[in-house]
Design an enzyme around this catalytic site. Sequence first.
Site, mmCIF file in Angstrom:
data_model
loop_
_atom_site.group_PDB
_atom_site.id
_atom_site.type_symbol
_atom_site.label_atom_id
_atom_site.label_comp_id
_atom_site.label_asym_id
_atom_site.label_seq_id
_atom_site.Cartn_x
_atom_site.Cartn_y
_atom_site.Cartn_z
ATOM 1 C CG HIS A 17 1.782 -0.369 42.680
ATOM 2 N ND1 HIS A 17 1.194 -1.040 43.729
ATOM 3 C CD2 HIS A 17 1.848 0.927 43.066
ATOM 4 C CE1 HIS A 17 0.910 -0.199 44.701
ATOM 5 N NE2 HIS A 17 1.290 1.012 44.323
HETATM 6 C C1 FAD Z 1 -1.217 8.145 41.055
HETATM 7 C C2 FAD Z 1 -0.180 7.228 41.658
HETATM 8 C C3 FAD Z 1 -0.343 6.775 42.962
HETATM 9 C C4 FAD Z 1 0.619 5.935 43.525
HETATM 10 N N1 FAD Z 1 0.528 5.632 44.860
HETATM 11 C C5 FAD Z 1 1.547 4.990 45.465
HETATM 12 C C6 FAD Z 1 1.580 4.842 46.883
HETATM 13 O O1 FAD Z 1 0.698 5.302 47.598
HETATM 14 N N2 FAD Z 1 2.652 4.194 47.425
HETATM 15 C C7 FAD Z 1 3.652 3.675 46.662
HETATM 16 O O2 FAD Z 1 4.569 3.072 47.215
HETATM 17 N N3 FAD Z 1 3.640 3.792 45.323
HETATM 18 C C8 FAD Z 1 2.638 4.479 44.713
HETATM 19 N N4 FAD Z 1 2.673 4.679 43.372
HETATM 20 C C9 FAD Z 1 3.738 4.031 42.584
HETATM 21 C C10 FAD Z 1 5.122 4.640 42.798
HETATM 22 O O3 FAD Z 1 5.036 6.041 42.937
HETATM 23 C C11 FAD Z 1 6.008 4.235 41.624
HETATM 24 O O4 FAD Z 1 6.107 2.822 41.571
HETATM 25 C C12 FAD Z 1 7.426 4.784 41.726
HETATM 26 O O5 FAD Z 1 7.391 6.177 41.890
HETATM 27 C C13 FAD Z 1 8.215 4.406 40.462
HETATM 28 O O6 FAD Z 1 9.497 4.957 40.538
HETATM 29 P P1 FAD Z 1 10.445 4.989 39.262
HETATM 30 O O7 FAD Z 1 11.703 5.621 39.705
HETATM 31 O O8 FAD Z 1 10.484 3.659 38.652
HETATM 32 O O9 FAD Z 1 9.696 5.929 38.202
HETATM 33 P P2 FAD Z 1 9.174 7.424 38.339
HETATM 34 O O10 FAD Z 1 9.142 7.857 39.759
HETATM 35 O O11 FAD Z 1 7.901 7.495 37.582
HETATM 36 O O12 FAD Z 1 10.301 8.306 37.637
HETATM 37 C C14 FAD Z 1 10.579 8.328 36.268
HETATM 38 C C15 FAD Z 1 11.069 9.725 35.940
HETATM 39 O O13 FAD Z 1 11.722 9.708 34.678
HETATM 40 C C16 FAD Z 1 11.271 10.807 33.900
HETATM 41 N N5 FAD Z 1 11.416 10.427 32.500
HETATM 42 C C17 FAD Z 1 10.792 9.403 31.875
HETATM 43 N N6 FAD Z 1 11.186 9.332 30.596
HETATM 44 C C18 FAD Z 1 12.092 10.314 30.410
HETATM 45 C C19 FAD Z 1 12.853 10.744 29.294
HETATM 46 N N7 FAD Z 1 12.757 10.122 28.116
HETATM 47 N N8 FAD Z 1 13.686 11.800 29.443
HETATM 48 C C20 FAD Z 1 13.809 12.424 30.639
HETATM 49 N N9 FAD Z 1 13.084 12.055 31.739
HETATM 50 C C21 FAD Z 1 12.243 11.018 31.617
HETATM 51 C C22 FAD Z 1 9.826 10.978 34.343
HETATM 52 O O14 FAD Z 1 9.314 12.241 34.000
HETATM 53 C C23 FAD Z 1 9.937 10.742 35.837
HETATM 54 O O15 FAD Z 1 10.271 11.909 36.531
HETATM 55 C C24 FAD Z 1 1.734 5.509 42.760
HETATM 56 C C25 FAD Z 1 1.907 5.974 41.459
HETATM 57 C C26 FAD Z 1 0.975 6.832 40.908
HETATM 58 C C27 FAD Z 1 1.187 7.347 39.511
#
Ligand code: FAD
Length: 537
Positions: free
Chosen positions: A474
């Site tokens: 997280h």
């Molecule tokens: C293994 C695992 C288990 C988890 N389990 C849970 C759970 O059970 N419940 C829960 O609530 N949360 C869980 N989480 C955490 C939750 O999924 C994340 O906090 C949430 O998805 C974050 O969202 P975000 O939009 O900030 O980033 P992300 O969903 O990570 O999205 C970022 C996106 O940007 C893209 N990106 C990054 N840099 C670039 C770039 N330079 N150019 C183009 N694209 C780019 C990435 O490829 C990705 O697709 C888990 C996470 C992981 C990894």
Amino acid sequence: MADEFDFIIVGAGSAGAALAARLTEDGRHTVLVLEAGGSDRNFWVQMPLGYGKVYYDARVNWKYTTDPVPGLNDKPSYWPRGKVLGGSSSINAMVYVRGHHRDYDTWGETAPGWSWSDIAPTFKRMESWSGGADDLRGGDGPLAVSDVSAQAHPICAHYYDAARQIGLSVNPDYNGADMEGAASYQITTKDGLRASTARCYLRPAMKRPNLRVETKAHATRILIDQNRATGIAYRQHGQTKTATARHEVILCGGAINSPQLLQLSGIGPAALLSQHGITPIHDAPQVGQNLQDHLGYDHLYRATVPTLNQSLRPWWGKLRAGLQFLLTRRGPLSLSLNQAGGFVTLTEGTDWPDIQLYFSPLSYTRAPAGTRPLMSPDPFPGFLLGFNPCRPTSRGHMAIRSADPLTPMQIHPNYLDTEADRALMLAGTRLIRQLAATTALQSIIDTRITPSPDTNSDADLLTHIRDNAWTVFHPCGTCRMGCDPASVVDERLCVRGVTGLRVADASIFPTIPSGNTNAPAIMVGERASELILKDAR
Ligand SMILES: Cc1cc2nc3c(=O)[nH]c(=O)nc-3n(C[C@H](O)[C@H](O)[C@H](O)COP(=O)(O)OP(=O)(O)OC[C@H]3O[C@@H](n4cnc5c(N)ncnc54)[C@H](O)[C@@H]3O)c2cc1C
């Protein structure tokens, strides 16, 4: 569409996919989404329990590793992050937790407009809760949230009885009015398949002519002209390309990649940027600071009764579960491993849970960062009882290692830096032991395997915690939102010092919410769309 768009979104993850879908809904704006990863049409992504398979899979995962962590006896921590449509919502454990209302009231103190009363309607609007809509829960939003309690493994009943025996309540809906108590985890699945933001938001929106999604498109730099973001430079199929944003660029790359892209583009600590030959455009010392994460710790028990290990370890068990999943979309492969858990307030004088519990009717020995799939069940009947403190006070940081956009960040999570965090880890361990000592759990426990039965003193326990605690995945807070001038983004998510640029993902959380972070990240994407559309009007 030409390579000029009203809005460019970097990252199609939890927040980015939701934002893209909402911005294109009324057809008035053109949107380009750049996603570094590829399609999510992958069996292990779609099958809920497949997250054990993609845990180390570089085709859908950034596979980050932190620098050695002093609080973890100088070991690094492996940090998977989704690199695929849907981002981390495509590879996560699917547990759906909004967080406590006080998490957001705390946000609201530093960022007006983000208190619980402001964002509760957004949480409601975004979900389709299988338990049905009411005052607090939504019934017709894009994100499917399922009650899978009826499918839980029978030994979960022992966990609930144990909770009652130590005086905890059993809460039918921790996303409702009250978060406290033992509970069955609600998960983001629909009809037995993963409900990622790619599936729930992006795919339906991709039919719209005003949305273009480019995969395998790695954003390398924000194009900035006289302190205004005008577009993005990105690498795709070995070529460098650019796209122009008429209105705004919105970074949704997540808690590691959004601060990285800001720093690479000259927005960050000036001394750090100069050290790497990057001309500072805006000296923003807080970019990459304020890193927070949940740190988890498990107890592994050998059971006297069969657990999921017996169902999922032998080849014939895998075959049976596989057939059940393929034919009915039910059974253990359609669920998360975290079948039960909940929230407990340990600190006296507060009414705000500070420990999150996890009960998994399966045990596995966590492989060191390597290639073995995460979930290879142990050969004996076993289960895991784990926890993490909800609101750690330790703060880490991250920084670019070089001006090369393909070089991963230096990550310093700084786990267990504060005495308060160490004390809560020990308190959580005592809670696990209290649960395990109940007749309800003693009736199915053979032995405790880890920590070993003679690991009992606080000093021994802390050593074991430092050696075995793990990220709960997280990370957040690295582009902190606030109304103070030092914050990275203001309460409208606009980056300070540069116009036409926002950040909308888990990096903007001022403080980590008390539960898992997928739902809050999606909420940020939804809320960003409300703010952006309002400003565009
Ligand atoms: C293994 C695992 C288990 C988890 N389990 C849970 C759970 O059970 N419940 C829960 O609530 N949360 C869980 N989480 C955490 C939750 O999924 C994340 O906090 C949430 O998805 C974050 O969202 P975000 O939009 O900030 O980033 P992300 O969903 O990570 O999205 C970022 C996106 O940007 C893209 N990106 C990054 N840099 C670039 C770039 N330079 N150019 C183009 N694209 C780019 C990435 O490829 C990705 O697709 C888990 C996470 C992981 C990894």
